[in-house]
Design a protein around this motif. Structure first.
Motif, PDB file in Angstrom:
ATOM      1  N   ALA A  91      60.943  41.967  58.133  1.00  0.00           N
ATOM      2  CA  ALA A  91      61.697  41.734  56.824  1.00  0.00           C
ATOM      3  C   ALA A  91      62.654  43.282  56.737  1.00  0.00           C
ATOM      4  N   ASN A  92      62.763  44.347  58.024  1.00  0.00           N
ATOM      5  CA  ASN A  92      63.880  44.596  58.359  1.00  0.00           C
ATOM      6  C   ASN A  92      65.695  43.729  58.444  1.00  0.00           C
ATOM      7  N   GLY A 119      69.937  36.151  47.564  1.00  0.00           N
ATOM      8  CA  GLY A 119      69.081  35.733  47.685  1.00  0.00           C
ATOM      9  C   GLY A 119      67.789  35.180  48.027  1.00  0.00           C
ATOM     10  N   LEU A 120      68.237  34.176  48.427  1.00  0.00           N
ATOM     11  CA  LEU A 120      67.477  33.089  49.382  1.00  0.00           C
ATOM     12  C   LEU A 120      66.617  34.095  50.475  1.00  0.00           C
ATOM     13  N   ILE A 124      62.953  35.564  50.858  1.00  0.00           N
ATOM     14  CA  ILE A 124      62.120  35.721  52.011  1.00  0.00           C
ATOM     15  C   ILE A 124      61.175  36.888  52.914  1.00  0.00           C
ATOM     16  N   SER A 125      62.713  38.182  52.836  1.00  0.00           N
ATOM     17  CA  SER A 125      61.978  39.219  52.954  1.00  0.00           C
ATOM     18  C   SER A 125      61.198  39.754  51.571  1.00  0.00           C
ATOM     19  N   GLU A 129      57.425  42.095  53.341  1.00  0.00           N
ATOM     20  CA  GLU A 129      57.650  43.298  52.663  1.00  0.00           C
ATOM     21  C   GLU A 129      57.964  43.554  50.672  1.00  0.00           C
ATOM     22  N   PRO A 130      57.164  43.019  50.171  1.00  0.00           N
ATOM     23  CA  PRO A 130      57.318  43.143  47.970  1.00  0.00           C
ATOM     24  C   PRO A 130      58.499  43.994  47.967  1.00  0.00           C
TER      25      PRO A 130
END
Length: 300
Positions: A91-92, A119-120, A124-125, A129-130
């Motif tokens: 996520a990072n 935004g894309l 994905i992130s 990790e929401p």
């Protein structure tokens, strides 16, 4: 000594800083057997360092030196639990790719492409990790500061964000896994900060926090007093630091690895504060303090 060496951005600095990372890495994996997993961790962090260095150099959010990269590595050294290839790490990494677009909006070239890509990557992130959806504020802040709000600049990041989210929903719907998709919106928050109160983490946090606040007081007044491009970047960095702090505070499962989200803005703030100090002896003392205490933290 250190001020003279890291005060200029040179290829040899990357080698020295990677060697420093290897020192932290070796200490953190001393009791482990060498395996392909360890090699994989090294390779992934080379990718992270490359993206981090690219963002700093390309967008000139610090002067032409290696202080930011140095602080980034030292922060990892303070919290070696962040050297872990897990969902938080991925996520990072996607957030770093998102930040490439956020900070590059200071130029008007391919604006809509950058906004869509931002935004894309955030979408994905979000799937990994929401809570990283909070960084959406950073993208809109960058649009406001460096470009201007129009229906295109407001809609484009949303289209970019929802593209991977919609594809994932389609996948979950097709394979009857809609519960997995619904989990993305189940933001349970853990207010238990007991892990951070351990001396191993609390003392470094106080030390780093003190110098970060000190750097903010040094840099902010002079920066906000001048209307230029960096003034806008500094406001963006401050928003980034606040957003990352809130994100870490909202994590529902604390493993220290979530602190990775704070390392980018913290390293940039520390660097900008250090650049305000004219006496190289003081800069040397601060850098030596960070280095010594980062290695000392292994024995806390």
């Amino acid at each position: 000594m250190l001020a003279n060496f890291f005060g200029k951005s040179k290829p040899v600095n990357f080698i020295v800083l990677f060697a420093l990372f290897l020192g932290y890495f070796t200490l953190s994996t001393f009791s482990k057997e060498f395996s392909l997993e360890i090699l994989k961790e090294l390779l992934w962090f080379i990718v992270v360092f490359s993206v981090f260095n690219f963002i700093i150099a390309k967008n000139k959010i610090t002067f032409d030196n290696s202080y930011a990269f140095l602080f980034f590595v030292i922060l990892i050294g303070f919290f070696t639990e962040t050297i872990n290839i897990n969902n938080t790490f991925y996520a990072n990494l996607t957030v770093l790719l998102f930040l490439r677009k956020v900070y590059s909006l200071q130029t008007s070239k391919n604006t809509l492409h950058k906004i869509f890509d931002g935004g894309l990557w955030l979408g994905i992130s979000f799937l990994i990790e929401p809570l990283t959806a909070l960084f959406g504020l950073l993208l809109f802040a960058s649009i406001y500061l460096h470009q201007r709000f129009t229906y295109q600049t407001l809609l484009t990041p949303l289209i970019g964000f929802f593209s991977p989210v919609f594809l994932y929903f389609t996948y979950c719907f097709w394979y009857d896994k809609t519960e997995d998709f619904n989990k993305l919106f189940n933001w349970s928050i853990d207010y238990n900060f007991e892990l951070y109160l351990n001396n191993k983490y609390l003392l470094p946090m106080i030390f780093i926090g003190f110098f970060t606040i000190f750097a903010l007081f040094l840099k902010t007044p002079k920066t906000l007093a001048v209307k230029n491009k960096f003034r806008k970047n500094w406001i963006l960095i401050l928003i980034h630091l606040v957003s990352a702090t809130i994100l870490v505070g909202l994590f529902n499962e604390r493993k220290i690895s979530e602190l990775l989200f704070l390392f980018f803005p913290t390293a940039v703030v520390l660097t900008n504060g250090l650049e305000m100090i004219k006496k190289k002896l003081i800069v040397d003392i601060i850098l030596i303090l960070f280095l010594v205490l980062s290695f000392t933290s292994f024995f806390l």
